[in-house]
Design a protein around this motif. Structure first.
Motif, mmCIF file in Angstrom:
data_model
loop_
_atom_site.group_PDB
_atom_site.id
_atom_site.type_symbol
_atom_site.label_atom_id
_atom_site.label_comp_id
_atom_site.label_asym_id
_atom_site.label_seq_id
_atom_site.Cartn_x
_atom_site.Cartn_y
_atom_site.Cartn_z
ATOM 1 N N PRO A 30 -5.042 0.517 7.868
ATOM 2 C CA PRO A 30 -4.666 -0.828 8.314
ATOM 3 C C PRO A 30 -3.205 -0.917 8.739
ATOM 4 O O PRO A 30 -2.780 -1.935 9.295
ATOM 5 N N PHE A 31 -2.431 0.149 8.503
ATOM 6 C CA PHE A 31 -1.006 0.132 8.834
ATOM 7 C C PHE A 31 -0.738 0.668 10.241
ATOM 8 O O PHE A 31 -0.080 0.019 11.048
ATOM 9 N N CYS A 32 -1.274 1.848 10.539
ATOM 10 C CA CYS A 32 -1.018 2.443 11.860
ATOM 11 C C CYS A 32 -2.165 2.249 12.840
ATOM 12 O O CYS A 32 -2.031 2.541 14.028
ATOM 13 N N GLN A 33 -3.323 1.767 12.334
ATOM 14 C CA GLN A 33 -4.485 1.490 13.180
ATOM 15 C C GLN A 33 -4.951 2.708 13.979
ATOM 16 O O GLN A 33 -5.433 2.586 15.103
ATOM 17 N N HIS A 34 -4.787 3.900 13.420
ATOM 18 C CA HIS A 34 -5.247 5.109 14.105
ATOM 19 C C HIS A 34 -6.755 5.040 14.320
ATOM 20 O O HIS A 34 -7.485 4.494 13.493
ATOM 21 N N HIS A 35 -7.220 5.580 15.467
ATOM 22 C CA HIS A 35 -8.631 5.440 15.818
ATOM 23 C C HIS A 35 -9.555 6.271 14.924
ATOM 24 O O HIS A 35 -10.762 6.051 14.897
ATOM 25 N N LYS A 36 -8.995 7.219 14.170
ATOM 26 C CA LYS A 36 -9.797 8.006 13.240
ATOM 27 C C LYS A 36 -9.468 7.595 11.796
ATOM 28 O O LYS A 36 -8.435 6.999 11.528
ATOM 29 N N ASN A 37 -10.393 7.929 10.905
ATOM 30 C CA ASN A 37 -10.174 7.613 9.495
ATOM 31 C C ASN A 37 -9.118 8.549 8.916
ATOM 32 O O ASN A 37 -9.409 9.695 8.579
ATOM 33 N N LYS A 38 -7.904 8.041 8.769
ATOM 34 C CA LYS A 38 -6.795 8.874 8.296
ATOM 35 C C LYS A 38 -6.220 8.407 6.950
ATOM 36 O O LYS A 38 -5.356 9.069 6.399
ATOM 37 N N LEU A 39 -6.700 7.264 6.464
ATOM 38 C CA LEU A 39 -6.237 6.790 5.164
ATOM 39 C C LEU A 39 -7.177 7.310 4.086
ATOM 40 O O LEU A 39 -8.348 6.958 4.047
ATOM 41 N N GLU A 40 -6.684 8.160 3.207
ATOM 42 C CA GLU A 40 -7.513 8.719 2.138
ATOM 43 C C GLU A 40 -7.215 8.009 0.826
ATOM 44 O O GLU A 40 -6.055 7.822 0.453
ATOM 45 N N ILE A 41 -8.285 7.638 0.136
ATOM 46 C CA ILE A 41 -8.166 6.952 -1.152
ATOM 47 C C ILE A 41 -9.022 7.690 -2.169
ATOM 48 O O ILE A 41 -10.178 8.020 -1.894
ATOM 49 N N ASN A 42 -8.475 7.933 -3.335
ATOM 50 C CA ASN A 42 -9.228 8.573 -4.407
ATOM 51 C C ASN A 42 -9.904 7.493 -5.253
ATOM 52 O O ASN A 42 -9.235 6.633 -5.828
ATOM 53 N N VAL A 43 -11.226 7.514 -5.311
ATOM 54 C CA VAL A 43 -11.970 6.484 -6.043
ATOM 55 C C VAL A 43 -12.295 6.925 -7.470
ATOM 56 O O VAL A 43 -13.055 6.251 -8.167
ATOM 57 N N VAL A 44 -11.721 8.041 -7.915
ATOM 58 C CA VAL A 44 -11.829 8.451 -9.316
ATOM 59 C C VAL A 44 -10.575 7.945 -10.025
ATOM 60 O O VAL A 44 -9.491 8.498 -9.853
ATOM 61 N N THR A 45 -10.714 6.882 -10.790
ATOM 62 C CA THR A 45 -9.563 6.280 -11.469
ATOM 63 C C THR A 45 -9.087 7.189 -12.595
ATOM 64 O O THR A 45 -9.875 7.578 -13.443
ATOM 65 N N ASN A 46 -7.780 7.508 -12.584
ATOM 66 C CA ASN A 46 -7.260 8.408 -13.619
ATOM 67 C C ASN A 46 -6.894 7.641 -14.886
ATOM 68 O O ASN A 46 -7.069 6.425 -14.972
ATOM 69 N N GLU A 47 -6.382 8.376 -15.893
ATOM 70 C CA GLU A 47 -6.110 7.761 -17.196
ATOM 71 C C GLU A 47 -5.003 6.717 -17.139
ATOM 72 O O GLU A 47 -4.829 5.933 -18.071
ATOM 73 N N LYS A 48 -4.243 6.690 -16.051
ATOM 74 C CA LYS A 48 -3.189 5.682 -15.886
ATOM 75 C C LYS A 48 -3.659 4.495 -15.045
ATOM 76 O O LYS A 48 -2.854 3.686 -14.591
ATOM 77 N N SER A 49 -4.981 4.410 -14.832
ATOM 78 C CA SER A 49 -5.577 3.355 -13.997
ATOM 79 C C SER A 49 -5.060 3.423 -12.557
ATOM 80 O O SER A 49 -4.870 2.410 -11.892
ATOM 81 N N GLU A 50 -4.839 4.651 -12.079
ATOM 82 C CA GLU A 50 -4.338 4.855 -10.725
ATOM 83 C C GLU A 50 -5.429 5.426 -9.814
ATOM 84 O O GLU A 50 -6.283 6.189 -10.256
ATOM 85 N N ASN A 51 -5.345 5.041 -8.547
ATOM 86 C CA ASN A 51 -6.195 5.589 -7.487
ATOM 87 C C ASN A 51 -5.288 5.896 -6.296
ATOM 88 O O ASN A 51 -5.122 5.059 -5.402
ATOM 89 N N PRO A 52 -4.652 7.068 -6.274
ATOM 90 C CA PRO A 52 -3.685 7.379 -5.218
ATOM 91 C C PRO A 52 -4.287 7.260 -3.812
ATOM 92 O O PRO A 52 -5.446 7.608 -3.585
ATOM 93 N N TRP A 53 -3.473 6.752 -2.867
ATOM 94 C CA TRP A 53 -3.902 6.631 -1.466
ATOM 95 C C TRP A 53 -2.767 7.079 -0.557
ATOM 96 O O TRP A 53 -1.594 6.999 -0.899
#
Length: 312
Positions: A30-53
Motif C-alpha cells: 500500500p506504500f509503493c503500489q508496486h504492480h506485483k506482490n512485494k509486501l511480505e508479512i509473516n502470519v506466524v505470531t512470535n512469542e513477542k506478539s510480533e508479525n514482521p512485515w
C-alpha cells in the motif's frame, strides 16, 4: 502455526495474497503500489506478539500488524478485529496436542471466480445453500467459510471456529446436497472447544445457542455449543469472566439442559435470560425476530425458574 484468522483479516484489508515460505505471505504494497506482490508479512505470531512485515521494493517495514494498520489508516473496525486476534503480552505459541486441522481438500469460498469451471459450479451450489440459510458474502469472508469438492467431506460447506488466539479449535461440515447425512463432525474431542471464541467480548452480554448456523444468524457476541451441553471449559470461562448478562437460547428438546445451566449460572451471580422461540431456532426465525424475542425476555430469578419447571 499460521494464524488463519489473521490471514483472513489481512486479505480483507490488503487484497489477495500469495504464500511464499516459512509463514510468509506476499501482498500488494500500500506504500509503493508496486504492480506485483512485494509486501511480505509473516502470519506466524512470535512469542513477542510480533508479525514482521517488509516491502522488497520501497523498504517499508515493521514488527507488528498494528504498526502496519496504523500506517495505512485502516478502518477502526478492522483494528478492533485485530485486537481480538492478537493480544499484547501473550505468548502465542499456537501449539496444541491433537491439534485440529481443516480438511486438506478445503477450498475457500472467498474467491470462487478463480476456480476451474467444474469446481466453480460446485462452489456456487455451496454458496446458494449458504444464502438460503441467510449467510452473506461478508459472513463467508469474516468466518473463512469454504467447502470440499472431494475427500471425506465432499459436498459439504466447512465453517471453522477459531480460539482467542486465532488457532482453529473446531469446524462443522454441513452437507449441501439433499439425501446426505446433514452433519459430519471432525474426528476429534474438540467439541468441548469454545465456539467462535475469537469474536467474543467477555465484557458484554453473551448469547448461547446450539448450532453454528444459529450463531452466524445472530452474529453478535454469540457462542455455538455444537450441541446441547455447556462443557466445563466454557462454563468456567463464563463464571470467571466479567460478563454479567447471559442469554440461553437452546432448542425446545433441550429445555431440561437449559434449566440446569440457568440455575447454575444464577448461583454464581449472573443475570440469566431463558430465550423461548416457540419451537424454532435462531436460524429459522431470523435476526430481527430473534432480537425482538430477547428484548421481550425478562431475567430469571429462582422463583420464576421454579415456575417454569413446574409448567413443564
Amino acid at each position: 502455526m499460521e494464524n488463519v484468522a489473521l490471514l483472513v483479516l489481512l486479505e480483507s484489508v490488503l487484497g489477495t495474497s500469495h504464500k511464499t515460505s516459512r509463514g510468509n505471505y506476499s501482498f500488494k504494497c500500500p506504500f509503493c503500489q508496486h504492480h506485483k506482490n512485494k509486501l511480505e508479512i509473516n502470519v506466524v505470531t512470535n512469542e513477542k506478539s510480533e508479525n514482521p512485515w517488509h516491502c522488497w521494493v520501497c523498504e517499508a517495514k515493521g514488527k507488528t500488524i498494528r504498526s502496519l494498520f496504523k500506517s495505512v489508516k485502516v478502518p477502526t473496525n478492522k483494528t478492533s478485529e485485530l485486537n481480538m486476534i492478537i493480544v499484547p503480552g501473550k505468548k502465542e505459541t499456537n501449539q496444541h496436542i491433537n491439534a485440529i486441522l481443516l480438511p486438506k481438500e478445503f477450498i475457500s469460498l472467498k474467491h470462487i471466480t478463480k476456480l476451474d469451471k467444474v469446481t466453480t459450479l460446485e462452489a456456487k451450489r455451496a454458496t446458494t445453500f449458504l444464502k438460503k440459510r441467510n449467510i452473506t458474502q461478508e459472513d463467508i469472508i469474516k468466518y473463512n467459510i469454504g467447502f470440499c469438492y472431494d475427500g471425506p467431506y465432499k459436498d459439504r460447506v466447512i465453517i471453522p471456529s477459531y480460539d482467542e488466539n486465532g488457532s482453529l479449535n473446531y469446524f462443522i461440515a454441513r452437507a449441501f446436497i439433499d439425501g446426505m447425512q446433514k452433519y459430519k463432525n471432525p474426528p476429534t474431542d474438540a467439541k468441548s472447544a469454545i465456539g467462535l471464541e475469537l469474536y467474543i467480548n467477555w465484557d458484554a452480554p453473551i448469547i448461547l445457542v446450539e448450532g453454528m448456523f444459529d450463531a452466524l444468524t445472530i452474529k453478535r457476541n454469540v457462542i455455538p455449543l455444537f450441541g446441547k451441553i455447556i462443557h466445563e471449559k466454557l462454563m468456567k470461562k463464563l463464571v470467571r469472566s466479567s460478563v454479567n448478562r447471559i442469554y440461553i437460547a437452546l432448542d425446545p428438546d433441550a429445555i431440561k439442559n437449559a434449566f440446569k445451566y440457568c440455575e447454575e449460572l444464577m448461583s454464581y451471580g449472573k443475570e440469566v435470560y431463558l430465550v423461548e422461540m416457540n419451537g424454532k431456532d435462531a436460524n429459522e426465525i431470523g435476526i430481527e425476530m430473534f432480537l425482538n424475542t430477547i428484548e421481550q425476555t425478562q431475567p430469571l430469578n429462582f422463583q420464576s425458574l421454579l415456575t417454569k419447571k413446574l409448567q413443564l
